[in-house]
Scaffold this motif. Structure first.
Motif, PDB file in Angstrom:
ATOM      1  N   THR A  38      58.294  -7.822  71.677  1.00 42.78           N
ATOM      2  CA  THR A  38      59.650  -8.333  71.858  1.00 42.78           C
ATOM      3  C   THR A  38      60.409  -8.602  70.564  1.00 42.78           C
ATOM      4  O   THR A  38      61.637  -8.614  70.556  1.00 42.78           O
ATOM      5  CB  THR A  38      59.611  -9.641  72.670  1.00 42.78           C
ATOM      6  N   HIS A  39      59.680  -8.833  69.460  1.00 46.68           N
ATOM      7  CA  HIS A  39      60.380  -9.252  68.243  1.00 46.68           C
ATOM      8  C   HIS A  39      59.475  -9.067  67.031  1.00 46.68           C
ATOM      9  O   HIS A  39      58.288  -9.325  67.089  1.00 46.68           O
ATOM     10  CB  HIS A  39      60.746 -10.737  68.369  1.00 46.68           C
ATOM     11  N   THR A  40      60.073  -8.597  65.953  1.00 48.38           N
ATOM     12  CA  THR A  40      59.400  -8.569  64.655  1.00 48.38           C
ATOM     13  C   THR A  40      60.340  -9.244  63.676  1.00 48.38           C
ATOM     14  O   THR A  40      61.522  -8.891  63.608  1.00 48.38           O
ATOM     15  CB  THR A  40      59.128  -7.112  64.199  1.00 48.38           C
ATOM     16  N   GLY A  41      59.838 -10.231  62.940  1.00 43.12           N
ATOM     17  CA  GLY A  41      60.704 -10.968  62.031  1.00 43.12           C
ATOM     18  C   GLY A  41      60.077 -11.164  60.663  1.00 43.12           C
ATOM     19  O   GLY A  41      58.940 -11.608  60.551  1.00 43.12           O
ATOM     20  N   VAL A  42      60.840 -10.803  59.645  1.00 48.80           N
ATOM     21  CA  VAL A  42      60.438 -11.022  58.250  1.00 48.80           C
ATOM     22  C   VAL A  42      61.658 -11.621  57.543  1.00 48.80           C
ATOM     23  O   VAL A  42      62.749 -11.059  57.615  1.00 48.80           O
ATOM     24  CB  VAL A  42      60.026  -9.696  57.571  1.00 48.80           C
ATOM     25  N   PRO A  43      61.497 -12.770  56.875  1.00 47.77           N
ATOM     26  CA  PRO A  43      62.631 -13.370  56.160  1.00 47.77           C
ATOM     27  C   PRO A  43      63.239 -12.388  55.144  1.00 47.77           C
ATOM     28  O   PRO A  43      62.513 -11.599  54.528  1.00 47.77           O
ATOM     29  CB  PRO A  43      62.001 -14.569  55.449  1.00 47.77           C
ATOM     30  N   ARG A  44      64.546 -12.452  54.987  1.00 44.93           N
ATOM     31  CA  ARG A  44      65.256 -11.548  54.074  1.00 44.93           C
ATOM     32  C   ARG A  44      64.629 -11.460  52.690  1.00 44.93           C
ATOM     33  O   ARG A  44      64.567 -10.396  52.092  1.00 44.93           O
ATOM     34  CB  ARG A  44      66.711 -12.001  53.903  1.00 44.93           C
ATOM     35  N   ALA A  45      64.177 -12.592  52.179  1.00 46.04           N
ATOM     36  CA  ALA A  45      63.611 -12.629  50.829  1.00 46.04           C
ATOM     37  C   ALA A  45      62.355 -11.763  50.699  1.00 46.04           C
ATOM     38  O   ALA A  45      61.967 -11.395  49.594  1.00 46.04           O
ATOM     39  CB  ALA A  45      63.274 -14.068  50.449  1.00 46.04           C
ATOM     40  N   LEU A  46      61.751 -11.422  51.853  1.00 48.26           N
ATOM     41  CA  LEU A  46      60.497 -10.657  51.836  1.00 48.26           C
ATOM     42  C   LEU A  46      60.664  -9.222  52.323  1.00 48.26           C
ATOM     43  O   LEU A  46      59.694  -8.464  52.372  1.00 48.26           O
ATOM     44  CB  LEU A  46      59.452 -11.367  52.703  1.00 48.26           C
ATOM     45  N   GLU A  47      61.883  -8.849  52.693  1.00 55.68           N
ATOM     46  CA  GLU A  47      62.102  -7.502  53.214  1.00 55.68           C
ATOM     47  C   GLU A  47      61.763  -6.433  52.183  1.00 55.68           C
ATOM     48  O   GLU A  47      61.867  -6.662  50.983  1.00 55.68           O
ATOM     49  CB  GLU A  47      63.557  -7.344  53.670  1.00 55.68           C
ATOM     50  N   GLY A  48      61.338  -5.278  52.685  1.00 53.36           N
ATOM     51  CA  GLY A  48      61.066  -4.145  51.814  1.00 53.36           C
ATOM     52  C   GLY A  48      59.665  -4.115  51.240  1.00 53.36           C
ATOM     53  O   GLY A  48      59.336  -3.256  50.433  1.00 53.36           O
ATOM     54  N   ARG A  49      58.817  -5.022  51.678  1.00 48.84           N
ATOM     55  CA  ARG A  49      57.439  -5.074  51.163  1.00 48.84           C
ATOM     56  C   ARG A  49      56.416  -4.469  52.120  1.00 48.84           C
ATOM     57  O   ARG A  49      55.221  -4.500  51.867  1.00 48.84           O
ATOM     58  CB  ARG A  49      57.020  -6.524  50.901  1.00 48.84           C
ATOM     59  N   GLY A  50      56.884  -3.963  53.259  1.00 45.64           N
ATOM     60  CA  GLY A  50      55.952  -3.379  54.227  1.00 45.64           C
ATOM     61  C   GLY A  50      55.245  -4.404  55.092  1.00 45.64           C
ATOM     62  O   GLY A  50      54.255  -4.096  55.747  1.00 45.64           O
ATOM     63  N   ILE A  51      55.760  -5.625  55.104  1.00 46.05           N
ATOM     64  CA  ILE A  51      55.114  -6.700  55.858  1.00 46.05           C
ATOM     65  C   ILE A  51      55.216  -6.454  57.361  1.00 46.05           C
ATOM     66  O   ILE A  51      54.212  -6.554  58.089  1.00 46.05           O
ATOM     67  CB  ILE A  51      55.708  -8.069  55.479  1.00 46.05           C
ATOM     68  N   ALA A  52      56.392  -6.109  57.836  1.00 43.71           N
ATOM     69  CA  ALA A  52      56.569  -5.857  59.271  1.00 43.71           C
ATOM     70  C   ALA A  52      55.653  -4.723  59.723  1.00 43.71           C
ATOM     71  O   ALA A  52      55.042  -4.799  60.789  1.00 43.71           O
ATOM     72  CB  ALA A  52      58.033  -5.538  59.579  1.00 43.71           C
ATOM     73  N   ALA A  53      55.544  -3.680  58.909  1.00 43.02           N
ATOM     74  CA  ALA A  53      54.685  -2.549  59.262  1.00 43.02           C
ATOM     75  C   ALA A  53      53.232  -2.989  59.411  1.00 43.02           C
ATOM     76  O   ALA A  53      52.539  -2.563  60.344  1.00 43.02           O
ATOM     77  CB  ALA A  53      54.801  -1.444  58.210  1.00 43.02           C
TER      78      ALA A  53
END
Length: 95
Positions: A38-53
């Motif tokens: 239903t949802h995947t969330g990563v704070p803006r400060a951490l975006e682009g690091r492949g965390i959600a993946a």
């Protein structure tokens, strides 16, 4: 990319990692053997690091291990599954 420590909170349907003190999550609900993402969330400060993946990969691996199908309501999960053909067999049929 560092490997995350991902915790599965089955009671609330969440895969979670704390990165730099901030919570990142992939949420789901289980319905009749289908993991509804239903949802995947990563704070803006951490975006682009492949965390959600990494969170989504952990969730899909868990679904596979449990014999569940996956319904990606979250747009990020849907895109992830399109980009990773090896996950296509997990897709729940629609309808």
């Amino acid at each position: 990319m560092n490997t995350l420590t991902i915790t599965h909170h089955a009671d609330i349907g969440r895969f979670e990692a704390i990165v730099d003190g901030l919570r990142c999550e992939a949420d789901y609900r289980l319905q009749d053997g289908v993991m509804v993402m239903t949802h995947t969330g990563v704070p803006r400060a951490l975006e682009g690091r492949g965390i959600a993946a990494q969170l989504v990969a952990a969730a899909l691996a868990h679904a596979r291990q449990q014999g569940w199908r996956v319904q990606p309501l979250c747009s990020y999960v849907a895109v992830y599954m399109r980009r990773h053909p090896e996950t296509q067999d997990l897709l729940a049929s629609r309808g």
